[in-house]
Write a protein that holds these residues in place. Structure first.
Motif, PDB file in Angstrom:
ATOM      1  N   ALA A 127       0.824  -1.215   0.000  1.00 46.64           N
ATOM      2  CA  ALA A 127       0.000   0.000   0.000  1.00 46.64           C
ATOM      3  C   ALA A 127       0.857   1.264   0.000  1.00 46.64           C
ATOM      4  CB  ALA A 127      -0.932  -0.008   1.207  1.00 46.64           C
ATOM      5  N   VAL A 128       1.937   1.278   0.787  1.00 44.79           N
ATOM      6  CA  VAL A 128       2.825   2.444   0.808  1.00 44.79           C
ATOM      7  C   VAL A 128       3.431   2.643  -0.582  1.00 44.79           C
ATOM      8  CG1 VAL A 128       5.030   3.317   1.674  1.00 44.79           C
ATOM      9  CG2 VAL A 128       3.379   2.352   3.269  1.00 44.79           C
ATOM     10  N   TYR A 130       2.210   1.598  -3.391  1.00 48.94           N
ATOM     11  CA  TYR A 130       1.147   1.986  -4.326  1.00 48.94           C
ATOM     12  C   TYR A 130       0.840   3.484  -4.216  1.00 48.94           C
ATOM     13  CZ  TYR A 130      -3.369   1.991  -6.698  1.00 48.94           C
ATOM     14  OH  TYR A 130      -4.413   2.263  -7.549  1.00 48.94           O
ATOM     15  N   ALA A 131       0.767   3.989  -2.969  1.00 49.97           N
ATOM     16  CA  ALA A 131       0.475   5.420  -2.767  1.00 49.97           C
ATOM     17  C   ALA A 131       1.556   6.289  -3.408  1.00 49.97           C
ATOM     18  CB  ALA A 131       0.369   5.734  -1.275  1.00 49.97           C
ATOM     19  N   ILE A 134       1.174   6.335  -7.170  1.00 53.93           N
ATOM     20  CA  ILE A 134       0.098   7.218  -7.637  1.00 53.93           C
ATOM     21  C   ILE A 134       0.598   8.659  -7.657  1.00 53.93           C
ATOM     22  CG2 ILE A 134      -2.146   8.209  -7.045  1.00 53.93           C
ATOM     23  CD1 ILE A 134      -2.744   5.543  -7.884  1.00 53.93           C
ATOM     24  N   GLU A 135       1.292   9.067  -6.590  1.00 53.42           N
ATOM     25  CA  GLU A 135       1.748  10.458  -6.492  1.00 53.42           C
ATOM     26  C   GLU A 135       2.737  10.797  -7.575  1.00 53.42           C
ATOM     27  OE1 GLU A 135       3.285  11.033  -2.601  1.00 53.42           O
ATOM     28  OE2 GLU A 135       1.357  10.695  -1.629  1.00 53.42           O
ATOM     29  N   VAL A 375       1.739  13.010 -12.238  1.00 48.32           N
ATOM     30  CA  VAL A 375       0.626  12.887 -13.180  1.00 48.32           C
ATOM     31  C   VAL A 375      -0.307  14.068 -13.012  1.00 48.32           C
ATOM     32  CG1 VAL A 375      -1.391  11.523 -13.780  1.00 48.32           C
ATOM     33  CG2 VAL A 375       0.734  10.406 -13.171  1.00 48.32           C
ATOM     34  N   LYS A 376      -0.431  14.823 -14.076  1.00 49.41           N
ATOM     35  CA  LYS A 376      -1.344  15.956 -14.018  1.00 49.41           C
ATOM     36  C   LYS A 376      -2.632  15.525 -14.675  1.00 49.41           C
ATOM     37  CE  LYS A 376       1.535  18.654 -16.079  1.00 49.41           C
ATOM     38  NZ  LYS A 376       2.076  19.838 -16.773  1.00 49.41           N
TER      39      LYS A 376
ATOM     40  N   PRO B  45      -0.150   4.149   4.109  1.00 52.68           N
ATOM     41  CA  PRO B  45      -1.414   3.413   4.194  1.00 52.68           C
ATOM     42  C   PRO B  45      -1.206   1.929   4.448  1.00 52.68           C
ATOM     43  CG  PRO B  45      -0.839   3.827   1.917  1.00 52.68           C
ATOM     44  CD  PRO B  45       0.197   4.528   2.740  1.00 52.68           C
ATOM     45  N   VAL B  51      -5.836   3.909  -0.354  1.00 54.81           N
ATOM     46  CA  VAL B  51      -5.310   4.903  -1.292  1.00 54.81           C
ATOM     47  C   VAL B  51      -6.315   5.150  -2.410  1.00 54.81           C
ATOM     48  CG1 VAL B  51      -3.434   5.427  -2.888  1.00 54.81           C
ATOM     49  CG2 VAL B  51      -2.962   4.154  -0.805  1.00 54.81           C
ATOM     50  N   VAL B  84      -4.759  19.267 -11.570  1.00 52.72           N
ATOM     51  CA  VAL B  84      -4.949  18.538 -10.322  1.00 52.72           C
ATOM     52  C   VAL B  84      -3.844  17.494 -10.242  1.00 52.72           C
ATOM     53  CG1 VAL B  84      -6.490  17.085  -8.965  1.00 52.72           C
ATOM     54  CG2 VAL B  84      -7.436  18.862 -10.442  1.00 52.72           C
ATOM     55  N   ALA B  86      -1.674  14.635  -7.698  1.00 52.22           N
ATOM     56  CA  ALA B  86      -1.666  13.865  -6.451  1.00 52.22           C
ATOM     57  C   ALA B  86      -0.322  14.050  -5.761  1.00 52.22           C
ATOM     58  CB  ALA B  86      -1.899  12.389  -6.733  1.00 52.22           C
TER      59      ALA B  86
END
Lengths: 379, 139
Positions: A127-128, A130-131, A134-135, A375-376, B45, B51, B84, B86
């Motif tokens: 999960a860490v 994955y987060a 995403i960022e 990612v915008k 998380p 997430v 936008v 993240a």
């Protein structure tokens, strides 16, 4: 108050609510906050553990592990099978051996205690990772997918180790292994058929069916000296493709898990932390954290070179794979609950596990972010 | 004076005020105006779903924020480029400001208690310290 079930429930759910509010305010994982709140409550007011609290916590751990298995993307693993299995296996094996041997020969822990240390610190927090993916937008790249796939393999290694190392090697263990494999093979065929037959009902027969399978295999695991989370993860992996096609069912299960069950697990995990050991054991906590990171580096960094990652990407991958949280805490709590480790050792290991969720992530994000633009998107 | 103005908008009342003032400044200086909104995901998380669900909720929120922002900009006769992203609010905004070479960053001020400011600190504080350009904090 311990005898008053409803007051005790109010206390625990109150702590869970406080944790949820803090996690929302600070944008931190609710699991991490629940562990910290549990630690504070356990040391300040005392949180006695009753059989029903232990049951709910155990149920939460099983469901958490099942849902973790259900998040495995087998397509990603298959597409990058060499890199993901290679990196994932080494990511598990090196810290497992390194931390276990250090606990045994440097700290003079017994072999079972050293095994728990090795297993707890071998994990990677999917999960860490994955987060962070995403960022940074890495979740859309091949590199990101390889890293995620490798994380799944690492966690599979941890779960297998937890389920096998402490089991008694009897014919019954073989029977349990065979039963798990057969059920895992059948579930992707039977479950969708059953779900289609019963349809979506208020009585939630789909969830009851899954819980029946998890409890039955968990009971079998416990009876042979294994651990109930092992079949839960395997069944979760088996159903992952079905759940990805229909995410509503796992969502409903997550609601049950996170609303009622996992708070008892994480609060309990935190409540068993000894405050005094946090101070006196600082050096050991640092040692285990350092060992986990060092062994991950020794194992993973060369492999990233072999698979032609760039330098920065290789360091980033290695640091992310040094993180750990959920399975590390499950392993440490398993050791304490089964009287393999004592509360001091548990505190040291759990704190090292939590530190491993934070420290490598901060270092990776601060100094080794790959040169990919965030990612915008316009929403 | 300002060729490129960046405004951080988290959908709060402070963000809205910052956007309105940024639009006025952009019109006055004939600057390009870029709005940056940051989807904050939970740190450390326990599950992927934690997430994913947060991202989905943030997507919903910023869908409305973006629509509202476009309305404000249109009413003031200013062309707005919005994105936008993240990440973590302060560091992500600073990165984007550097990347777009903004001359001015406009941010809203959210009043916290003195204890919160001392222990945790606000995003506006961090942006004032870290941004590579002048920062206008709108109260």
């Amino acid at each position: 108050m311990v005898d008053n079930v409803w007051l005790t429930s109010a206390l625990w759910i109150g702590l869970a609510l406080v944790s949820a509010l803090i996690s929302i305010r600070l944008a931190l994982s609710v699991a991490l906050i629940e562990i910290m709140v549990g630690a504070i409550a356990g040391n300040v007011i005392g949180l006695p553990l009753t059989p029903w609290i232990n049951y709910l916590a155990g149920f939460g751990a099983i469901l958490l592990t099942f849902l973790a298995g259900a998040e495995v993307d087998m397509d990603v693993v298959r597409r990058n099978v060499g890199a993901s299995i290679g990196i994932g296996f080494v990511s598990f094996l090196f810290p497992y051996l390194g931390c276990m041997l250090a606990a045994r020969y440097l700290l003079d822990w017994d072999w079972p205690q050293a095994q728990i240390a090795g297993i707890s610190l071998s994990t990677t927090s999917v999960a860490v990772v994955y987060a962070v993916m995403i960022e940074t937008g890495l979740n859309k790249t091949e590199l990101g997918k390889i890293i995620l796939a490798a994380c799944f393999i690492t966690d599979l290694g941890t779960v297998l180790a937890l389920g096998i190392v402490f089991a008694s090697f009897t014919a019954w263990l073989l029977a349990f292994a065979a039963a798990t494999v057969i059920v895992a093979w059948l579930m992707p065929k039977i479950a969708p058929w059953f779900f289609a037959k019963v349809g979506r009902r208020v009585s939630e027969p789909e969830i009851k069916f899954l819980l029946l399978v998890l409890f039955a295999l968990g009971g079998f695991a416990t009876a042979v000296g294994s651990e109930a989370v092992l079949p839960a993860y395997v069944i979760g992996m088996a159903l992952a493709p079905a759940f990805q096609r229909d995410p509503d069912l796992p969502h409903r299960m997550r609601v049950i898990a996170f609303a009622v069950l996992t708070p008892f697990y994480f609060l309990k995990a935190g409540s068993l932390v000894e405050a005094a050991t946090l101070v006196s054991g600082t050096a050991l906590i640092g040692l285990f954290l350092g060992l986990k990171m060092a062994t991950k580096f020794i194992g993973i960094l060369p492999l990233t070179r072999y698979y032609r990652f760039e330098n920065r990407e290789g360091m980033y991958t290695t640091l992310l794979m040094s993180t750990g949280l959920t399975f590390g805490s499950i392993s440490a709590l398993y050791g304490l609950t089964n009287n393999i480790i004592d509360q001091r050792q548990y505190t040291i290991l759990l704190t090292a596990v939590i530190a491993s969720a934070v420290v490598p992530t901060v270092i990776a994000q601060r100094w080794f972010l790959p040169k990919i633009g965030a990612v915008k998107q316009e929403v | 004076m300002f060729k490129r103005i960046a405004v951080a908008n988290d959908g709060s009342e402070g963000g809205r005020r910052a956007l309105e003032l940024a639009c006025d400044l952009a019109k006055l200086h004939r600057s390009t105006l870029h709005m940056i909104s940051v989807e904050e995901l939970p740190d450390f998380p326990a599950t992927i779903d934690e997430v994913a669900e947060t991202k989905q909720a943030e997507n919903h929120k910023f869908h409305d924020v973006l629509a509202h922002a476009r309305k404000i900009a249109k009413a003031k006769g200013v062309k707005l480029q919005a994105e936008v992203v993240a990440g973590h609010a302060a560091s992500t905004i600073v990165e984007r400001v550097k990347a777009m070479k903004a001359d001015l960053l406009v941010v809203g001020f959210m009043g916290h208690s003195a204890l919160y400011e001392r222990i945790i600190g606000g995003t506006a504080d961090r942006l004032v310290r870290l941004a590579p350009c002048p920062v206008l904090v709108v109260k």
